[in-house]
Design a protein around this motif. Structure first.
Motif, PDB file in Angstrom:
ATOM      1  N   HIS A  33       0.803  -1.295  -0.049  1.00 49.65           N
ATOM      2  CA  HIS A  33      -0.120  -0.027   0.077  1.00 49.65           C
ATOM      3  C   HIS A  33       0.933   1.233   0.069  1.00 49.65           C
ATOM      4  O   HIS A  33       1.886   1.088   0.826  1.00 49.65           O
ATOM      5  CB  HIS A  33      -0.689   0.054   1.153  1.00 49.65           C
ATOM      6  N   ILE A  34       0.691   2.245  -0.764  1.00 51.65           N
ATOM      7  CA  ILE A  34       1.314   3.426  -0.745  1.00 51.65           C
ATOM      8  C   ILE A  34       0.271   4.603  -0.670  1.00 51.65           C
ATOM      9  O   ILE A  34      -1.020   4.355  -0.489  1.00 51.65           O
ATOM     10  CB  ILE A  34       2.102   3.746  -2.063  1.00 51.65           C
ATOM     11  N   GLU A  35       0.712   5.733  -0.346  1.00 54.23           N
ATOM     12  CA  GLU A  35      -0.092   7.050  -0.173  1.00 54.23           C
ATOM     13  C   GLU A  35      -0.469   7.225   1.284  1.00 54.23           C
ATOM     14  O   GLU A  35      -1.463   6.493   1.786  1.00 54.23           O
ATOM     15  CB  GLU A  35      -1.347   7.268  -1.283  1.00 54.23           C
ATOM     16  N   SER A  36       0.263   8.086   1.846  1.00 54.91           N
ATOM     17  CA  SER A  36      -0.190   7.889   3.481  1.00 54.91           C
ATOM     18  C   SER A  36      -1.724   7.996   3.724  1.00 54.91           C
ATOM     19  O   SER A  36      -1.905   7.145   4.593  1.00 54.91           O
ATOM     20  CB  SER A  36       0.691   9.062   3.903  1.00 54.91           C
ATOM     21  N   MET A  37      -2.356   8.944   3.312  1.00 52.46           N
ATOM     22  CA  MET A  37      -3.791   9.145   3.632  1.00 52.46           C
ATOM     23  C   MET A  37      -4.626   7.845   3.246  1.00 52.46           C
ATOM     24  O   MET A  37      -5.506   7.481   4.231  1.00 52.46           O
ATOM     25  CB  MET A  37      -4.329  10.396   3.318  1.00 52.46           C
ATOM     26  N   ASP A  38      -4.376   7.151   2.153  1.00 57.47           N
ATOM     27  CA  ASP A  38      -4.963   6.084   1.773  1.00 57.47           C
ATOM     28  C   ASP A  38      -4.527   4.900   2.840  1.00 57.47           C
ATOM     29  O   ASP A  38      -5.330   3.900   3.099  1.00 57.47           O
ATOM     30  CB  ASP A  38      -4.473   5.492   0.361  1.00 57.47           C
ATOM     31  N   ILE A  39      -3.439   4.855   3.333  1.00 52.07           N
ATOM     32  CA  ILE A  39      -2.867   3.749   4.187  1.00 52.07           C
ATOM     33  C   ILE A  39      -3.800   4.200   5.650  1.00 52.07           C
ATOM     34  O   ILE A  39      -4.134   3.024   6.147  1.00 52.07           O
ATOM     35  CB  ILE A  39      -1.255   3.966   4.525  1.00 52.07           C
ATOM     36  N   VAL A  40      -3.893   5.300   5.918  1.00 48.73           N
ATOM     37  CA  VAL A  40      -4.665   5.598   7.076  1.00 48.73           C
ATOM     38  C   VAL A  40      -5.912   5.160   6.913  1.00 48.73           C
ATOM     39  O   VAL A  40      -6.648   4.423   7.918  1.00 48.73           O
ATOM     40  CB  VAL A  40      -4.624   7.337   7.331  1.00 48.73           C
ATOM     41  N   ALA A  41      -6.617   5.480   5.803  1.00 49.03           N
ATOM     42  CA  ALA A  41      -8.144   4.928   5.757  1.00 49.03           C
ATOM     43  C   ALA A  41      -8.084   3.413   5.595  1.00 49.03           C
ATOM     44  O   ALA A  41      -9.056   2.687   6.181  1.00 49.03           O
ATOM     45  CB  ALA A  41      -8.476   5.362   4.248  1.00 49.03           C
ATOM     46  N   TYR A  42      -6.934   2.703   5.082  1.00 50.60           N
ATOM     47  CA  TYR A  42      -7.050   1.183   5.134  1.00 50.60           C
ATOM     48  C   TYR A  42      -6.829   0.604   6.595  1.00 50.60           C
ATOM     49  O   TYR A  42      -7.674  -0.316   6.995  1.00 50.60           O
ATOM     50  CB  TYR A  42      -5.747   0.800   4.428  1.00 50.60           C
ATOM     51  N   LEU A  43      -6.116   1.467   7.556  1.00 53.66           N
ATOM     52  CA  LEU A  43      -5.813   0.928   8.789  1.00 53.66           C
ATOM     53  C   LEU A  43      -7.404   1.005   9.497  1.00 53.66           C
ATOM     54  O   LEU A  43      -7.625   0.229  10.208  1.00 53.66           O
ATOM     55  CB  LEU A  43      -4.759   1.712   9.499  1.00 53.66           C
ATOM     56  N   ASP A  44      -7.920   2.041   9.271  1.00 53.77           N
ATOM     57  CA  ASP A  44      -9.302   2.375   9.688  1.00 53.77           C
ATOM     58  C   ASP A  44     -10.367   1.233   9.514  1.00 53.77           C
ATOM     59  O   ASP A  44     -11.095   0.598  10.133  1.00 53.77           O
ATOM     60  CB  ASP A  44      -9.849   3.557   9.333  1.00 53.77           C
ATOM     61  N   CYS A  73     -14.305  16.049   6.609  1.00 48.56           N
ATOM     62  CA  CYS A  73     -12.727  15.000   6.796  1.00 48.56           C
ATOM     63  C   CYS A  73     -12.493  15.106   5.267  1.00 48.56           C
ATOM     64  O   CYS A  73     -11.041  15.252   5.308  1.00 48.56           O
ATOM     65  CB  CYS A  73     -13.249  14.142   7.377  1.00 48.56           C
ATOM     66  N   ASP A  74     -12.944  14.597   4.509  1.00 45.84           N
ATOM     67  CA  ASP A  74     -12.297  14.282   3.145  1.00 45.84           C
ATOM     68  C   ASP A  74     -11.949  15.901   2.542  1.00 45.84           C
ATOM     69  O   ASP A  74     -11.032  15.749   1.972  1.00 45.84           O
ATOM     70  CB  ASP A  74     -13.511  13.983   2.094  1.00 45.84           C
ATOM     71  N   GLU A  75     -12.725  16.802   2.932  1.00 48.79           N
ATOM     72  CA  GLU A  75     -12.258  18.115   2.237  1.00 48.79           C
ATOM     73  C   GLU A  75     -11.029  18.490   2.985  1.00 48.79           C
ATOM     74  O   GLU A  75      -9.989  18.805   2.170  1.00 48.79           O
ATOM     75  CB  GLU A  75     -13.162  19.204   2.627  1.00 48.79           C
ATOM     76  N   LEU A  76     -10.882  18.147   4.116  1.00 44.82           N
ATOM     77  CA  LEU A  76      -9.659  18.862   4.864  1.00 44.82           C
ATOM     78  C   LEU A  76      -8.363  17.865   4.489  1.00 44.82           C
ATOM     79  O   LEU A  76      -7.244  18.437   4.412  1.00 44.82           O
ATOM     80  CB  LEU A  76      -9.789  18.960   6.394  1.00 44.82           C
ATOM     81  N   ILE A  77      -8.731  16.568   4.227  1.00 45.67           N
ATOM     82  CA  ILE A  77      -7.565  15.768   3.902  1.00 45.67           C
ATOM     83  C   ILE A  77      -7.256  16.171   2.556  1.00 45.67           C
ATOM     84  O   ILE A  77      -5.842  16.384   2.195  1.00 45.67           O
ATOM     85  CB  ILE A  77      -7.995  14.038   3.934  1.00 45.67           C
ATOM     86  N   GLU A  78      -8.069  16.404   1.696  1.00 47.28           N
ATOM     87  CA  GLU A  78      -7.400  16.858   0.276  1.00 47.28           C
ATOM     88  C   GLU A  78      -6.609  18.008   0.247  1.00 47.28           C
ATOM     89  O   GLU A  78      -5.651  18.051  -0.237  1.00 47.28           O
ATOM     90  CB  GLU A  78      -8.828  16.787  -0.518  1.00 47.28           C
ATOM     91  N   SER A 119      -2.979  18.388  -0.869  1.00 44.07           N
ATOM     92  CA  SER A 119      -2.641  19.285  -1.981  1.00 44.07           C
ATOM     93  C   SER A 119      -1.427  20.646  -1.419  1.00 44.07           C
ATOM     94  O   SER A 119      -0.769  20.886  -2.163  1.00 44.07           O
ATOM     95  CB  SER A 119      -3.510  20.237  -2.466  1.00 44.07           C
ATOM     96  N   LEU A 120      -1.383  20.422  -0.248  1.00 46.43           N
ATOM     97  CA  LEU A 120      -0.459  21.623   0.256  1.00 46.43           C
ATOM     98  C   LEU A 120       0.984  20.789   0.801  1.00 46.43           C
ATOM     99  O   LEU A 120       1.970  21.632   1.189  1.00 46.43           O
ATOM    100  CB  LEU A 120      -0.951  22.077   1.685  1.00 46.43           C
ATOM    101  N   HIS A 121       1.211  19.365   0.429  1.00 51.14           N
ATOM    102  CA  HIS A 121       2.270  18.730   0.899  1.00 51.14           C
ATOM    103  C   HIS A 121       3.473  19.242   0.064  1.00 51.14           C
ATOM    104  O   HIS A 121       4.681  19.615   0.461  1.00 51.14           O
ATOM    105  CB  HIS A 121       2.291  17.343   0.553  1.00 51.14           C
ATOM    106  N   LYS A 166       0.956  29.829   1.025  1.00 49.16           N
ATOM    107  CA  LYS A 166      -0.113  28.852   0.862  1.00 49.16           C
ATOM    108  C   LYS A 166      -0.652  28.142   1.994  1.00 49.16           C
ATOM    109  O   LYS A 166      -1.902  27.794   2.407  1.00 49.16           O
ATOM    110  CB  LYS A 166      -0.015  27.826  -0.258  1.00 49.16           C
ATOM    111  N   LEU A 167       0.595  27.742   2.717  1.00 54.25           N
ATOM    112  CA  LEU A 167       0.200  27.091   3.944  1.00 54.25           C
ATOM    113  C   LEU A 167      -0.348  27.929   4.930  1.00 54.25           C
ATOM    114  O   LEU A 167      -1.219  27.800   5.729  1.00 54.25           O
ATOM    115  CB  LEU A 167       1.582  26.568   4.710  1.00 54.25           C
ATOM    116  N   GLU A 168       0.062  29.422   5.065  1.00 54.05           N
ATOM    117  CA  GLU A 168      -0.801  30.195   6.179  1.00 54.05           C
ATOM    118  C   GLU A 168      -2.151  30.406   5.975  1.00 54.05           C
ATOM    119  O   GLU A 168      -3.012  30.452   6.863  1.00 54.05           O
ATOM    120  CB  GLU A 168       0.123  31.699   6.075  1.00 54.05           C
ATOM    121  N   GLN A 169      -2.262  30.253   4.295  1.00 57.70           N
ATOM    122  CA  GLN A 169      -3.975  30.266   3.869  1.00 57.70           C
ATOM    123  C   GLN A 169      -4.526  29.146   4.730  1.00 57.70           C
ATOM    124  O   GLN A 169      -5.719  29.445   5.077  1.00 57.70           O
ATOM    125  CB  GLN A 169      -4.119  30.632   2.442  1.00 57.70           C
ATOM    126  N   GLY A 170      -3.945  27.905   4.481  1.00 60.42           N
ATOM    127  CA  GLY A 170      -4.655  26.729   5.004  1.00 60.42           C
ATOM    128  C   GLY A 170      -4.838  26.708   6.452  1.00 60.42           C
ATOM    129  O   GLY A 170      -5.915  26.449   6.908  1.00 60.42           O
TER     130      GLY A 170
END
Ligand SMILES: N[C@@H](CCC(=O)N[C@@H](CS)C(=O)NCC(=O)O)C(=O)O
Length: 305
Positions: A100-111, A130-135, A139-141, A202-206
């Motif tokens: 499994h790759i993609e950190s947040m997909d891994i978090v969902a898999y663990l759930d 929750c989905d919106e904040l994850i997306e 995007s800010l990574h 951009k981070l400060e905006q978030g």
């Protein structure tokens, strides 16, 4: 779910139980370590990341085997690791031979596999938020990468010419990470100072948006009364900039108060900080010294929105 079928590495199908390829100082890796701890999965053995020794193939029940991939030694920018994680980034997680790759997909898999202490809300309104904040966090990574490389790691993060060429050779044409271009520009100081400042903006905006959300809702966590995966991704995003010396308390006080709640969690202490103390202290010290001499990130930060 980001599952990689038939990866070129012969190690992956041999791994039983949960194995995590990660780096304790890396935000994307910390997201998964945090979630694992929230789920009560403890870190068990720590073994060399490519080890195929018989004693290392089976993770003990209730624990996961940690396979450190040093981003400082650039273990990730090698053919062996690219055969496991096709984009040459951490984390990667193998569960019973499935990659499994993609950190947040891994978090969902663990759930999904450990439903206790749910991280993804089921209530539709909270789930959508929750989905919106994850997306937004995902995007800010790239901005976190720019800010970290500029304000914390500096020349330490540069690669030699041979590694740079190797990344160019190994990177898949459609890799979303675009590491080859990034290293080419970063190594040659070709990224303009204004670009780093734009990423910080951009981070400060978030952060500003989350600060307003927490202030207006009066709720303890980003999606409501209970902790969720949105708090994981944003908690780690705040941790990294906090380590760069970002003045959260003055610029975003509600977010700073929320971060205190996040970092008081046993999952944060055991999953993130227990293995990250040294880097954390070094990053904070470096930021303090820079601040003392009138430099550092606070000079480039803007006042609260
Ligand atoms: N979308 C990926 C991003 C992973 C990523 O960018 N990881 C960074 C650490 S946070 C990394 O491994 N960078 C490698 C490098 O900078 O050489 C995920 O969420 O898993």
């Amino acid at each position: 779910m980001a599952i990689i079928e038939n990866p070129p590495s012969s190690l992956v199908p041999q791994l039983q139980g949960v194995h995590m390829f990660g780096f304790d100082g890396a935000p994307c890796s910390q997201r998964v370590s945090f979630a694992l701890a929230e789920k009560g999965l403890l870190r068990g053995k720590k073994v060399p990341h490519l080890s195929a020794a018989a004693a290392h193939l089976q993770a003990r029940d209730g624990t996961y085997t940690f396979r450190p991939v040093s981003l400082i030694k650039h273990d990730n920018l090698t053919a062996d690791y690219a055969a496991i994680q096709p984009h040459m980034v951490v984390p990667a997680l193998v569960h019973d031979g499935v990659l499994h790759i993609e950190s947040m997909d891994i978090v969902a898999y663990l759930d999904e596999i450990r439903p206790e202490n749910p991280l993804l809300p089921t209530d539709p309104t909270r789930a959508a938020l929750c989905d919106e904040l994850i997306e937004l966090g995902k995007s800010l990574h790239v901005s976190v990468r720019h800010v970290t490389f500029n304000w914390t790691l500096g020349n330490l993060a540069k690669t030699d010419a041979k590694t740079e060429a190797e990344v160019r050779r190994l990177e898949q044409a459609d890799s979303p990470e675009k590491l080859a271009d990034f290293y080419q520009h970063f190594n040659s100081d070709a990224i303009a100072a204004t670009t780093f400042i734009e990423h910080l903006g951009k981070l400060e905006q978030g952060y500003g948006e989350q600060n307003v959300r927490l202030r207006d809702s009066g709720q303890p966590f980003l999606t409501g009364q209970t902790f969720s995966a949105a708090d994981i991704i944003w908690g780690i995003k705040v941790l990294r900039l906090y380590e760069c010396g970002y003045p959260f308390a003055s610029n975003f006080p509600d977010l700073a108060a929320w971060f205190e709640r996040v970092r008081a969690r046993p999952g944060f202490k055991d999953g993130v900080m227990a293995n990250h103390r040294l880097f954390h202290t070094v990053f904070r010290l470096k930021a303090r010294v820079e601040h003392l001499f009138g430099g550092g990130i606070s000079k480039s930060s803007r006042a609260a929105a």
